[in-house]
Design a protein around this motif. Structure first.
Motif, PDB file in Angstrom:
ATOM      1  N   ALA A   1      35.740 -13.402  -1.878  1.00  6.86           N
ATOM      2  CA  ALA A   1      35.660 -13.256  -0.458  1.00  6.86           C
ATOM      3  C   ALA A   1      35.665 -11.762  -0.040  1.00  6.86           C
ATOM      4  CB  ALA A   1      37.124 -13.656   0.333  1.00  6.86           C
ATOM      5  N   GLY A   2      34.810 -11.398   1.003  1.00  8.60           N
ATOM      6  CA  GLY A   2      34.757  -9.983   1.352  1.00  8.60           C
ATOM      7  C   GLY A   2      33.585  -9.136   0.481  1.00  8.60           C
ATOM      8  N   GLU A   3      33.290  -9.716  -0.553  1.00  7.90           N
ATOM      9  CA  GLU A   3      32.000  -8.979  -1.345  1.00  7.90           C
ATOM     10  C   GLU A   3      30.675  -9.215  -0.414  1.00  7.90           C
ATOM     11  OE1 GLU A   3      33.347  -9.556  -5.924  1.00  7.90           O
ATOM     12  OE2 GLU A   3      31.434 -10.263  -4.903  1.00  7.90           O
ATOM     13  N   ARG A   4      29.881  -8.397  -0.499  1.00  3.30           N
ATOM     14  CA  ARG A   4      28.479  -8.429   0.093  1.00  3.30           C
ATOM     15  C   ARG A   4      27.752  -9.860  -0.236  1.00  3.30           C
ATOM     16  NH1 ARG A   4      25.642  -7.063   3.432  1.00  3.30           N
ATOM     17  NH2 ARG A   4      23.577  -6.554   3.555  1.00  3.30           N
ATOM     18  N   CYS A   5      27.345 -10.482   0.421  1.00  8.07           N
ATOM     19  CA  CYS A   5      26.588 -11.605  -0.324  1.00  8.07           C
ATOM     20  C   CYS A   5      24.876 -11.417   0.039  1.00  8.07           C
ATOM     21  CB  CYS A   5      27.158 -12.907   0.291  1.00  8.07           C
ATOM     22  SG  CYS A   5      26.734 -13.328   1.813  1.00  8.07           S
ATOM     23  N   ALA A   6      24.220 -11.893  -1.334  1.00  6.15           N
ATOM     24  CA  ALA A   6      22.813 -11.667  -1.290  1.00  6.15           C
ATOM     25  C   ALA A   6      22.223 -12.801  -1.771  1.00  6.15           C
ATOM     26  CB  ALA A   6      22.666 -10.425  -1.963  1.00  6.15           C
ATOM     27  N   ALA A   7      22.750 -13.850  -2.326  1.00  4.63           N
ATOM     28  CA  ALA A   7      22.392 -15.116  -3.045  1.00  4.63           C
ATOM     29  C   ALA A   7      23.255 -16.085  -2.780  1.00  4.63           C
ATOM     30  CB  ALA A   7      21.619 -14.744  -4.300  1.00  4.63           C
ATOM     31  N   LEU A   8      22.757 -17.282  -2.761  1.00  7.68           N
ATOM     32  CA  LEU A   8      23.552 -18.503  -3.153  1.00  7.68           C
ATOM     33  C   LEU A   8      23.174 -19.173  -4.519  1.00  7.68           C
ATOM     34  CD1 LEU A   8      21.856 -20.936  -0.359  1.00  7.68           C
ATOM     35  CD2 LEU A   8      20.957 -19.525  -2.247  1.00  7.68           C
ATOM     36  N   TYR A   9      23.795 -19.959  -5.073  1.00 12.05           N
ATOM     37  CA  TYR A   9      23.317 -20.203  -6.332  1.00 12.05           C
ATOM     38  C   TYR A   9      23.561 -21.666  -6.700  1.00 12.05           C
ATOM     39  CZ  TYR A   9      25.381 -15.613  -6.945  1.00 12.05           C
ATOM     40  OH  TYR A   9      25.563 -14.183  -6.808  1.00 12.05           O
ATOM     41  N   PHE A  10      22.576 -22.188  -7.476  1.00  9.58           N
ATOM     42  CA  PHE A  10      22.555 -23.639  -7.854  1.00  9.58           C
ATOM     43  C   PHE A  10      23.118 -23.809  -9.351  1.00  9.58           C
ATOM     44  CE2 PHE A  10      19.361 -23.161  -4.722  1.00  9.58           C
ATOM     45  CZ  PHE A  10      19.726 -23.997  -3.820  1.00  9.58           C
TER      46      PHE A  10
ATOM     47  N   ILE B   1      26.356 -21.691   0.198  1.00  8.19           N
ATOM     48  CA  ILE B   1      25.445 -22.033   1.229  1.00  8.19           C
ATOM     49  C   ILE B   1      26.136 -21.307   2.820  1.00  8.19           C
ATOM     50  CG2 ILE B   1      23.773 -23.766   2.080  1.00  8.19           C
ATOM     51  CD1 ILE B   1      26.146 -25.529   0.832  1.00  8.19           C
ATOM     52  N   GLU B   2      27.394 -21.412   2.503  1.00  8.64           N
ATOM     53  CA  GLU B   2      28.270 -21.165   3.776  1.00  8.64           C
ATOM     54  C   GLU B   2      27.901 -19.636   4.170  1.00  8.64           C
ATOM     55  OE1 GLU B   2      30.194 -23.557   2.068  1.00  8.64           O
ATOM     56  OE2 GLU B   2      30.535 -22.477   0.134  1.00  8.64           O
ATOM     57  N   ALA B   3      27.334 -19.082   3.249  1.00 11.62           N
ATOM     58  CA  ALA B   3      27.276 -17.426   3.291  1.00 11.62           C
ATOM     59  C   ALA B   3      25.918 -17.235   3.919  1.00 11.62           C
ATOM     60  CB  ALA B   3      27.623 -16.668   2.047  1.00 11.62           C
ATOM     61  N   LEU B   4      25.010 -18.404   4.227  1.00  9.46           N
ATOM     62  CA  LEU B   4      23.468 -18.125   4.239  1.00  9.46           C
ATOM     63  C   LEU B   4      23.340 -17.031   5.306  1.00  9.46           C
ATOM     64  CD1 LEU B   4      21.425 -21.155   4.911  1.00  9.46           C
ATOM     65  CD2 LEU B   4      20.894 -19.167   3.787  1.00  9.46           C
ATOM     66  N   GLY B   5      24.235 -17.285   6.692  1.00 10.29           N
ATOM     67  CA  GLY B   5      23.852 -16.309   7.483  1.00 10.29           C
ATOM     68  C   GLY B   5      24.732 -15.141   7.819  1.00 10.29           C
ATOM     69  N   GLU B   6      25.602 -14.994   6.738  1.00 12.32           N
ATOM     70  CA  GLU B   6      26.793 -14.034   6.622  1.00 12.32           C
ATOM     71  C   GLU B   6      26.322 -13.028   5.987  1.00 12.32           C
ATOM     72  OE1 GLU B   6      28.873 -14.139   9.100  1.00 12.32           O
ATOM     73  OE2 GLU B   6      28.795 -16.447   9.425  1.00 12.32           O
ATOM     74  N   SER B   7      27.124 -11.937   6.230  1.00  7.32           N
ATOM     75  CA  SER B   7      26.810 -10.381   5.362  1.00  7.32           C
ATOM     76  C   SER B   7      27.772 -10.537   4.254  1.00  7.32           C
ATOM     77  CB  SER B   7      26.553  -9.152   6.246  1.00  7.32           C
ATOM     78  OG  SER B   7      27.725  -9.266   6.997  1.00  7.32           O
ATOM     79  N   VAL B   8      29.030 -10.819   4.540  1.00 12.48           N
ATOM     80  CA  VAL B   8      29.989 -11.101   3.580  1.00 12.48           C
ATOM     81  C   VAL B   8      30.321 -12.410   3.310  1.00 12.48           C
ATOM     82  CG1 VAL B   8      30.604  -8.529   3.899  1.00 12.48           C
ATOM     83  CG2 VAL B   8      31.739 -10.531   5.113  1.00 12.48           C
ATOM     84  N   HIS B   9      30.700 -12.680   1.976  1.00  8.20           N
ATOM     85  CA  HIS B   9      31.377 -13.988   1.672  1.00  8.20           C
ATOM     86  C   HIS B   9      32.801 -14.086   2.252  1.00  8.20           C
ATOM     87  CE1 HIS B   9      28.354 -15.361  -1.334  1.00  8.20           C
ATOM     88  NE2 HIS B   9      28.532 -14.049  -1.825  1.00  8.20           N
ATOM     89  N   GLY B  10      32.776 -15.243   2.718  1.00  7.47           N
ATOM     90  CA  GLY B  10      34.252 -15.681   3.592  1.00  7.47           C
ATOM     91  C   GLY B  10      34.974 -16.690   2.297  1.00  7.47           C
ATOM     92  N   SER B  11      34.544 -16.824   1.305  1.00  8.46           N
ATOM     93  CA  SER B  11      35.294 -17.408   0.170  1.00  8.46           C
ATOM     94  C   SER B  11      34.832 -16.874  -1.233  1.00  8.46           C
ATOM     95  CB  SER B  11      35.076 -18.965   0.306  1.00  8.46           C
ATOM     96  OG  SER B  11      33.520 -19.335   0.559  1.00  8.46           O
TER      97      SER B  11
END
Lengths: 251, 251
Positions: free
Chosen positions: A68-77, A108-118
């Motif tokens: 959480a708090g890190e910049r997010c650039a991708a989602l994972y499968f 996926i929860e981070a799709l539209g966000e710039s940083v991870h919430g979890s």
DNA sequence: CGACAAATTGACATATCTCAAACGACGTGG
DNA sequence: CCACGTCGTTTGAGATATGTCAATTTGTCG
């Protein structure tokens, strides 16, 4: 209920063992519960995304995919293994939001966000394939179909969360545990569960104390619903467990 | 905890009264219903969507925007009033998932689905503007920017749900009620709340019994945190309520 | 083979639920 | 205009599921 801040930082014990093989066992196609998902990138929707995915990445037990708090650039499968996703509150409570199995998406929860919430951490040697969000947004421009798939993926995730909420809001402790097990067998298509998460994590996920999880598990064993051996659980009567979960759960 | 199946079918009391007029009162700067906040389609992100929105539609208290199981074709933006979104489990438990105020979207959870998984009912005379999902998907093809906005909207919703889960999983009853009030003042930018939902709905939303809601509310009044008069609540010390909510809530 | 983390189990405390009664507000119909 | 029934709210008292604390056992890993 102050769930301790969870010092599960689990120093990335470098466990090199490759998991995917182990889990590949699961498979098939049926209706799903909370999450659903067949194993081995089986998810209908996901299959079509494969070409867009990046190269596999491996994580050992305790390693974080992201925090959480890190910049997010991708989602994972997830291709193999298991990932625990959890959020932290100001007060220091930790709430496990989900356990992601092979075939399921993480983040996926981070799709539209710039940083991870979890935060997402591997519970066992785990292999995932990233999907760059930037790339995704571009792709969506070209393919209306892809856009639709993503929407689908997202709303599925929302439905899961709502099911989880329903559980947290309405169920008794034993309904929760029963539902948890029932859900896992469906998602893995196995009656032989090898739980990779601690009782504490399960408790957090279900909104009950870890001791209660333990007690209920043993109670189910006494009632011959399951056979229990540490983290290995054999479901003897999945149907009865589902009934027990009653009410609805994922509905 | 078996939350009764909620016979709140509220026969659309043929309330012929035309709502929009009634509501127009609101924009008067002072207190109003839950609404408030940036009254009148205030939401930043939403503003840009306006041109794509359909004509306003009015619902009276007890009328459903849509019900679980119905085919879903659009999502809605609340312009005035308040909408309760809830899901039902097999067992008949109802779980209120959210209360939507002016400026907030209703039904994003259905974006990728073909049928609604939850029901949405107006708690008071309410005006909404629809956004056709089909139209939306087309628009997304033309505007990468729009796509991004939608993603943002969706992940915001997911974040909300996770906050809600955290609350359901980790908070005490009084933390929940305090958090509920704190959340509402923030969203409405008013200290004068006119709750349009019943204690039962609040209880369901917070995962506690309606009696507990009532008791806690009165306890807060005794502690001079709020002034209570039926469904009208004046927050005397919003900050202290926020502290009380502690832990995190929406985090 | 130790040491530490996880799991189990017991005893006890208590927050919250449940059941019930009573009350007020409100709308309906006589 | 009033009586009446319904619905939502409040309030009390007792029941209980679950949490908390703590001691013990088991499992894991270096």
């Amino acid at each position: 209920m102050q769930i301790i801040v969870a010092t599960n930082d689990a120093n990335p014990s470098e466990d090199p063992m490759q998991t995917s093989a182990t889990l590949s066992v699961l498979n098939a196609s049926r209706r799903m519960r909370l999450p659903s998902a067949p194993v081995e990138l089986p998810e209908d929707a996901i299959a079509e995304l494969r070409p867009a995915l990046g190269p596999p990445r491996n994580f050992s037990r305790g390693q974080y995919l992201f925090r959480a708090g890190e910049r997010c650039a991708a989602l994972y499968f997830v291709e193999g293994g298991c990932v625990k996703v959890s959020t932290l509150s100001r007060g220091g409570d930790e709430q496990v939001a989900s356990f992601c199995l092979p075939g399921e998406p993480v983040g996926i929860e981070a799709l539209g966000e710039s940083v991870h919430g979890s935060s997402a951490v591997a519970l066992e040697p785990t292999r995932v394939r990233p999907l760059s969000i930037a790339a995704l947004q571009n792709l969506c421009q070209r393919s209306p179909d892809l856009t639709r798939r993503i929407f689908r993926l997202v709303s599925k995730r929302i439905a899961e969360l709502e099911g989880h909420m329903l559980m947290l809001g309405c169920k008794t402790a034993s309904e929760r545990v029963a539902g948890f097990l029932a859900d896992l067998t469906q998602r893995t298509r196995t009656r032989e569960l090898q739980l990779s998460m601690s009782r504490e994590a399960i408790g957090s996920y279900l909104g009950i104390a870890l001791e209660t999880v333990s007690r209920l598990l043993h109670q189910f064993e006494d009632e011959n619903l399951i056979r229990l051996n540490g983290r290995q659980v054999s479901l003897l009567e999945p149907e009865r467990l589902s009934e027990l979960a009653a009410g609805g759960w994922t509905n």
